[in-house]
Motif scaffolding. Structure first.
Motif, PDB file in Angstrom:
ATOM      1  N   TRP A 187       9.632 -15.264  18.279  1.00  0.00           N
ATOM      2  CA  TRP A 187       8.227 -15.662  18.151  1.00  0.00           C
ATOM      3  C   TRP A 187       7.933 -16.140  16.734  1.00  0.00           C
ATOM      4  O   TRP A 187       7.224 -17.126  16.530  1.00  0.00           O
ATOM      5  N   SER A 244      -2.517 -18.925  15.420  1.00  0.00           N
ATOM      6  CA  SER A 244      -2.241 -18.657  14.010  1.00  0.00           C
ATOM      7  C   SER A 244      -0.976 -19.372  13.549  1.00  0.00           C
ATOM      8  O   SER A 244      -0.092 -19.682  14.345  1.00  0.00           O
ATOM      9  N   GLN A 255      -7.316 -19.903  12.352  1.00  0.00           N
ATOM     10  CA  GLN A 255      -8.132 -18.870  12.989  1.00  0.00           C
ATOM     11  C   GLN A 255      -9.571 -19.328  13.171  1.00  0.00           C
ATOM     12  O   GLN A 255     -10.249 -18.895  14.103  1.00  0.00           O
ATOM     13  N   ASN A 287      -7.418 -20.708  20.424  1.00  0.00           N
ATOM     14  CA  ASN A 287      -6.340 -20.084  21.184  1.00  0.00           C
ATOM     15  C   ASN A 287      -5.946 -18.744  20.569  1.00  0.00           C
ATOM     16  O   ASN A 287      -5.962 -18.585  19.348  1.00  0.00           O
ATOM     17  N   ASN A 288      -5.599 -17.801  21.410  1.00  0.00           N
ATOM     18  CA  ASN A 288      -5.217 -16.480  20.906  1.00  0.00           C
ATOM     19  C   ASN A 288      -3.966 -16.528  20.039  1.00  0.00           C
ATOM     20  O   ASN A 288      -3.792 -15.696  19.143  1.00  0.00           O
ATOM     21  N   ASP A 289      -3.078 -17.479  20.314  1.00  0.00           N
ATOM     22  CA  ASP A 289      -1.831 -17.596  19.546  1.00  0.00           C
ATOM     23  C   ASP A 289      -1.878 -18.811  18.609  1.00  0.00           C
ATOM     24  O   ASP A 289      -0.854 -19.427  18.324  1.00  0.00           O
ATOM     25  N   ILE A 314       0.239 -15.007   9.465  1.00  0.00           N
ATOM     26  CA  ILE A 314       1.083 -13.856   9.807  1.00  0.00           C
ATOM     27  C   ILE A 314       1.539 -13.135   8.545  1.00  0.00           C
ATOM     28  O   ILE A 314       1.534 -11.894   8.483  1.00  0.00           O
ATOM     29  N   LYS A 344       6.759 -19.797  15.359  1.00  0.00           N
ATOM     30  CA  LYS A 344       5.597 -20.008  14.489  1.00  0.00           C
ATOM     31  C   LYS A 344       5.966 -20.827  13.256  1.00  0.00           C
ATOM     32  O   LYS A 344       5.191 -21.673  12.806  1.00  0.00           O
TER      33      LYS A 344
END
Length: 289
Positions: free
Chosen positions: A66, A229, A220, A225-227, A234, A70
């Protein structure tokens, strides 16, 4: 005797000049040591030193699929932002530099660089509100395209400033000489203007790409979207958790170190391709011609 005295004077002058140059480097060296080298050493140590109840493998466990996804997405977003900024800033700077009115230039540059003088938070809220108004309803911005649009708005002035500064001071006789040699506008651009501005272009690319890659809060705010970032968000989240957790701080250091290595590898590929392969290819082409 005269020659000896003149030689000694010139030698002492050069020595004094070199000493002054060395003294001027001291503040830069100190700042580099405090703000760059020492933090990098601390990051390296944190990433490779076991924390309380955790091993080095636990520090690096954060580098999962993941996270790599990113990093890749962040690179694509930053690269897209940079490319769009180049294609917007270059013609803008080129045509503005050719304007005869100094007042017009000053007004346009002030408008173009206005985002720099505004609060970062105010800019994000204003962008979010503007995008929602355009869509017709609140919280309408879903997807990385909104992040890219926001980053273009934020960092476009940093591409315009170095390009405009160099193009505005570019000697006009270089362009005139190119026309006298029989080159047209397009050939003149690629053979004269573009090579003349390559340092400014590289500066603008650096000033846009690096901040866009490690940007914080922009995804943000603008991507619902929730993902949505990016890697900068992070790292910051891990760093904030590091206030109460040693393992989170070690993982933030690991992420920062890996991202630095990715950028270093990218720079190495550029140097290998442009400085070595491309120059050798051009040299061979000239020899054949």
């Amino acid at each position: 005797m005269n020659l000896d005295s003149n030689f000694l004077k010139s030698k002492s002058f050069r020595t004094g000049k070199n000493n002054k140059a060395s003294l001027m480097l001291i503040p830069f060296a100190l700042l580099s040591l405090i703000l760059v080298i020492v933090p990098l050493i601390m990051i390296f140590i944190k990433a490779f030193v076991p924390t309380n109840g955790a091993t080095v493998a636990d520090n690096w466990a954060v580098m999962n699929g993941w996270i790599w996804e990113k990093i890749l997405i962040s690179l694509v977003i930053a690269l897209s932002t940079t490319v769009v900024c180049v294609f917007l800033a270059y013609p803008f700077s080129y045509f503005l530099s050719n304007s005869k009115s100094k007042v017009f230039k000053a007004v346009i540059i002030f408008i173009a660089t206005a985002p720099i003088w505004t609060s970062f938070l105010v800019k994000l809220v204003g962008l979010k509100t503007f995008f929602d108004i355009c869509a017709g309803y609140d919280n309408s911005t879903y997807g990385n395209i909104w992040t890219i649009l926001g980053l273009i708005y934020l960092y476009l002035p940093f591409m315009i400033m170095p390009l405009y500064s160099v193009l505005n001071d570019m000697p006009k006789n270089l362009v005139n000489a190119s026309y006298d040699l029989g080159y047209g506008p397009i050939q003149t651009f690629f053979k004269v203007t573009l090579p003349y501005t390559k340092v400014a272009l590289a500066s603008g690319v650096t000033l846009v790409f690096l901040p866009a890659l490690t940007t914080v809060a922009v995804p943000q705010f603008l991507n619902n979207n929730n993902d949505g970032s990016m890697i900068g968000d992070i790292i910051v989240d891990q760093g904030q958790s590091g206030l109460t957790s040693d393992i989170a701080l070690a993982r933030a250091s690991t992420l920062s170190l890996v991202l630095s290595l990715v950028l270093l590898c990218g720079f190495g590929v550029y140097v290998l391709f442009y400085k070595v392969i491309w120059k050798k290819y051009r040299a061979k082409r000239r020899n054949h011609e």
